[in-house]
Enzyme design. Structure first.
Site, mmCIF file in Angstrom:
data_model
loop_
_atom_site.group_PDB
_atom_site.id
_atom_site.type_symbol
_atom_site.label_atom_id
_atom_site.label_comp_id
_atom_site.label_asym_id
_atom_site.label_seq_id
_atom_site.Cartn_x
_atom_site.Cartn_y
_atom_site.Cartn_z
ATOM 1 N N LEU A 167 53.122 -30.404 5.897
ATOM 2 C CA LEU A 167 51.765 -30.952 5.920
ATOM 3 C C LEU A 167 51.650 -32.219 5.079
ATOM 4 O O LEU A 167 50.975 -33.171 5.457
ATOM 5 C CB LEU A 167 50.760 -29.905 5.425
ATOM 6 N N GLU A 168 52.309 -32.232 3.930
ATOM 7 C CA GLU A 168 52.237 -33.382 3.037
ATOM 8 C C GLU A 168 53.121 -34.532 3.516
ATOM 9 O O GLU A 168 52.744 -35.694 3.396
ATOM 10 C CB GLU A 168 52.638 -32.981 1.617
ATOM 11 N N GLY A 169 54.293 -34.203 4.035
ATOM 12 C CA GLY A 169 55.249 -35.241 4.405
ATOM 13 C C GLY A 169 55.843 -35.865 3.146
ATOM 14 O O GLY A 169 55.225 -35.845 2.080
ATOM 15 N N ARG A 218 45.623 -30.504 9.740
ATOM 16 C CA ARG A 218 46.033 -29.751 8.546
ATOM 17 C C ARG A 218 45.249 -28.444 8.443
ATOM 18 O O ARG A 218 45.820 -27.385 8.203
ATOM 19 C CB ARG A 218 45.822 -30.598 7.294
ATOM 20 N N LEU A 240 53.746 -26.380 3.513
ATOM 21 C CA LEU A 240 53.112 -27.363 2.636
ATOM 22 C C LEU A 240 53.865 -28.690 2.660
ATOM 23 O O LEU A 240 53.255 -29.758 2.774
ATOM 24 C CB LEU A 240 53.008 -26.826 1.207
#
Length: 153
Positions: A18-20, A142, A15
């Protein structure tokens, strides 16, 4: 089999990837003010504003973990009791991005609850790749990562 109710360390790592991380507030792909690891709200319920001060990666991690409880509870409430850790983690990642209401009303969830391991689940994840009607390469990537996590054994 014990019911899964919390995202795993692996799921949290996926997660966060994916978010960075972004220290300064920014507008996400849907023009929503966001900070840290994709947070749009602070612990006190206030919305993120573009004029807010930057936060550290530690603060962003704390904020994410505080907010994740809502997503974990929702995924637990919406899904069948026999999903495995990777399936749970993938759905928390999905809900964190699309929202719990979207997950609850989705055909994706209907397929998961009816046919936990059906190949159609992949296609249902991939239906969620558009921003304002336009396919987003970032969302395609994603969803592919979420699919890979969901079907990982």
């Amino acid at each position: 089999m014990e019911r899964i109710t919390k995202i795993s360390t692996n799921g949290l790592t996926v997660l966060k990837h994916l978010e960075g991380f972004r220290a300064k507030p920014y507008l996400d792909g849907a023009d929503v003010a966001t900070i840290g690891y994709g947070s749009t709200y602070y612990e006190d319920g206030k919305r993120v504003r573009l004029t807010d001060k930057p936060i550290s990666e530690y603060e962003a991690s704390c904020l994410m973990e505080d907010v994740l409880v809502h997503f974990e509870r929702s995924v637990d409430a919406y899904t069948r009791d026999d999903i495995n850790q990777n399936e749970f983690d993938a759905l928390v990642c999905f809900a964190y991005n699309c929202g719990t209401h979207a997950l609850n009303k989705s055909t994706l969830l209907k397929y998961i609850n009816a046919y936990k391991s059906d190949e159609e689940i992949k296609a249902q994840f991939m239906r969620w790749t558009k921003i304002n009607g336009v396919v987003s390469k970032g969302l395609k990537n994603r969803r592919t990562a979420e699919i890979n996590l969901y079907f990982k054994i």
